[in-house]
Design a protein around this motif. Sequence first.
Motif, PDB file in Angstrom:
ATOM      1  N   ALA A 434       0.583  -1.293   0.556  1.00 59.26           N
ATOM      2  CA  ALA A 434      -0.223   0.415  -0.212  1.00 59.26           C
ATOM      3  C   ALA A 434       1.053   1.458  -0.336  1.00 59.26           C
ATOM      4  O   ALA A 434       0.246   2.782  -0.341  1.00 59.26           O
ATOM      5  CB  ALA A 434      -0.883  -0.028   1.453  1.00 59.26           C
ATOM      6  N   ASP A 435       2.219   1.302   0.547  1.00 68.88           N
ATOM      7  CA  ASP A 435       2.519   2.648   0.764  1.00 68.88           C
ATOM      8  C   ASP A 435       4.072   2.431  -0.723  1.00 68.88           C
ATOM      9  O   ASP A 435       4.548   3.113  -0.567  1.00 68.88           O
ATOM     10  CB  ASP A 435       3.685   1.806   1.814  1.00 68.88           C
ATOM     11  CG  ASP A 435       4.614   1.048   1.442  1.00 68.88           C
ATOM     12  OD1 ASP A 435       4.912   0.207   0.364  1.00 68.88           O
ATOM     13  OD2 ASP A 435       5.604   0.650   2.781  1.00 68.88           O
ATOM     14  N   SER A 436       3.381   1.355  -1.516  1.00 65.51           N
ATOM     15  CA  SER A 436       4.419   1.756  -2.733  1.00 65.51           C
ATOM     16  C   SER A 436       4.071   2.971  -3.039  1.00 65.51           C
ATOM     17  O   SER A 436       2.302   3.827  -3.545  1.00 65.51           O
ATOM     18  CB  SER A 436       3.929   0.189  -3.799  1.00 65.51           C
ATOM     19  OG  SER A 436       4.640   0.704  -5.267  1.00 65.51           O
ATOM     20  N   GLY A 437       4.803   3.685  -3.881  1.00 68.40           N
ATOM     21  CA  GLY A 437       4.246   5.304  -4.581  1.00 68.40           C
ATOM     22  C   GLY A 437       3.699   4.465  -6.475  1.00 68.40           C
ATOM     23  O   GLY A 437       2.834   5.304  -6.612  1.00 68.40           O
ATOM     24  N   TYR A 439       1.120   2.345  -6.260  1.00 68.83           N
ATOM     25  CA  TYR A 439       0.014   1.802  -5.568  1.00 68.83           C
ATOM     26  C   TYR A 439      -0.921   3.195  -6.140  1.00 68.83           C
ATOM     27  O   TYR A 439      -2.457   2.435  -6.593  1.00 68.83           O
ATOM     28  CB  TYR A 439       0.223   1.826  -4.387  1.00 68.83           C
ATOM     29  CG  TYR A 439      -1.101   0.999  -3.606  1.00 68.83           C
ATOM     30  CD1 TYR A 439      -1.397  -0.451  -3.858  1.00 68.83           C
ATOM     31  CD2 TYR A 439      -2.389   1.342  -3.259  1.00 68.83           C
ATOM     32  CE1 TYR A 439      -2.257  -0.961  -3.015  1.00 68.83           C
ATOM     33  CE2 TYR A 439      -3.482   1.237  -2.688  1.00 68.83           C
ATOM     34  CZ  TYR A 439      -2.908  -0.291  -3.275  1.00 68.83           C
ATOM     35  OH  TYR A 439      -4.713  -1.175  -2.358  1.00 68.83           O
TER      36      TYR A 439
END
Length: 782
Positions: A434-437, A439
Amino acid sequence: MDQDRTNGRAGADDDPRSFELLAESVGTLFWLADWNTHQLLYLNGAYERITGHPAEELFEKPSAWLARVDPAHRDLIVNDMLNEERQGRFDRTIRIFRPEGEARWVRLRGYPVCDDRGRVTHLAGTGDDITERKNALEGLRATRDAYRSLAENAGDLITRHALDGRILYASPSMEDLLGFEPGRTIGARLPEWLAPEEVEAMARRGLERLDSGQPELFEFPVRHRDGSRRILQSSCRLLFGEDGQPQEVVAVSRDVTKQQQAAQALVESEERFRQLAGNIDGIFWLVDWKSGRVIYQTPAIERLWGDDPVESADAPFVWVTRVHPEDRPLLQQGVERLRSEGRFEATYRIVRPDGELRWVRSRGFAIHDAHGEIERLAGLAEDVTDRRRLEERVQQTQKLESLGVLAGGIAHDFNNLLTGILGNASLVLEQLPADSGAYAMIQEIDHAARRAADLCSQMLSYSGRTTLVMRPLDLTGVVRDILPLLAAPLRGTVVEYDLDERLPPIRGDATQLGQIVLNLLTNALEALGDAPGSIRIRTGTGFVDAATLRESYLKEELPAGDYVHLEVADSGCGMDLDTQRKLFEPFFTTKFTGRGLGLAAMLGIVRGHGGALILDSAPGEGSTFRVLFPAREGARVTRPEGTPVRKRDATDATILVIDDEAVVRSVAERILRDGGYRVLCAADGQSGLDLHRDGNGSVGAVLLDLTMPGLSGEEVLRELRRRSGALPVVLMSGYTESEVGGPIRELGYGGFVRKPFASRALLDPVREALAAREGPRPGFPS
């Protein structure tokens, strides 16, 4: 000697002067001659007055008068005078000629004069000018002959009757009219030919009416010799004698049986025409061409026009004012065609006194006089309002069907394309932290794909290809469930609520009905724009008649009855008629933004629920949308309940994917492999059947597209059922599950996946189908 001649002494015993005075004072010719010598002894002055010749010539030459006699009469009169047996007695009428050539008729009579012993000594005679009398007799005879010829050759029957009714004379027409020979009817009485009921009436009326001496006309039935009944029309006149008393009756009669029958037939025909005209919807009319005056029109005019617009002589064309102003040029064009072609046809609108518009079709033709000029105009007018409405409904239906097929086809193809986007996006979201750029960007892609899927769903709603879960619903409850979704947009707008909490239930799909509420409120907000205004939301119920339902936008043949309604009214800018006609067409919008599908999709939802939609709007007066749904008395309102899904851990089952779209096969394969399944893919139905056969029973379930080139989904399913009746088959389609036909439902299937789909929307139906592999699913759930 001359003195002796003029005094006529000739042995007369009477006073010669007295005799002479007598002879000269009368107009009769007197003469006296010697019987033996034929010497003329006396001739009075009448000779000269009658013949125009002097008397002296006869004293000189007694036979000179014979030269004045018509040659045809000379021998006759000479023989009369010299006949010894008659001794000079004769009475002969001869013609003589005066000097100027004029012919005169004279009656000569001779008398012998005898002595004491009875011997003839002299021949005396007289002569009278009977020319005028003879001419009168000849004229009378000619007139009589003419009248006799007329009577004997006339087609009419001429009779003379005594006052007691006896026939004194009958012309030959008696035989033609009554079948009797005229001679045998002389002396017969008229009542013998009268019908019994007419005898007394004729006797009573006859003389009373004839006393004036003027001709009187009678009509009465008589019996023909063959027993048939005839009608005679007689012109009778009473003739009076010189004493002023009635003498006889003269009658001229003719047989008017056929005329009476024709007249009666005409009366009956007119009565039939009146009855027919009074009971047909069409209007027959007859108009005077020059004045425009209506000569005749059938009673149906009042049913069509709402009253009787028969115009007065002062305003003969007043009915034209009832024609809709936009259609009056059509009538003028019809008149021009009438002048050039002799006939016309026009369809136009009229405005009834109550304001209702009706469509009228008029057809007419010209009636010409003997000179070829138009004299009258005749025609037929009929109310074609219902026909026009039906044609409009058919056109609207065809238009909606065509657009629906187009919209459905586009939605199906877009759903296939969106399957690749939405499916891959859901897989990426499941794998990215969820913290991926990336996402957030993938979420935007997923959101955009879902909005596109909603657009396709609206297109399918317009085409009628949506899945409807029908159950008893409370319309007020549906409205209340939607209102929170519009809390933010409605903030700052005056909203009036009039929601009936005791509505009878309707049968509908809660999601689709919610879409109607949402679309109507969104449309009302957009109509207000930035200007201040208000929105009124109302629910209720009531009786709706068939006429109101026919005027709705769907124009379906809905039955009159109780309907539950949803009404959304705004005080916005309103719409003109042209905008209203286009409002529910796909992609039509009055805004610079938007897709123009909301109201069009709503119309498809209303149609799917057997409802109707009524719009009341005018520029500057706002708009009111009223949606009607049939009330379902006695039904119980239900709320949807969640259906627990029995999940099962992924196994090593093999799933055969059959779809002609490569992107759909690719996404389905990734989702299924990610879910722990082995996957086989086929690009068409035949390839799929081949893979199933080659798998030797290793295929655990089939994911089958319904619409493919070559073998269709139904044909593939039928073959799979023949091979393995318990094999789970999950159907896929860009349409809704309601499109699944009856034959497929009879074959049975284990689930349905609607395109586009995310990973969970595909995996759940597959797990359910595998879990229920003990038997096929019989059709779609109720």
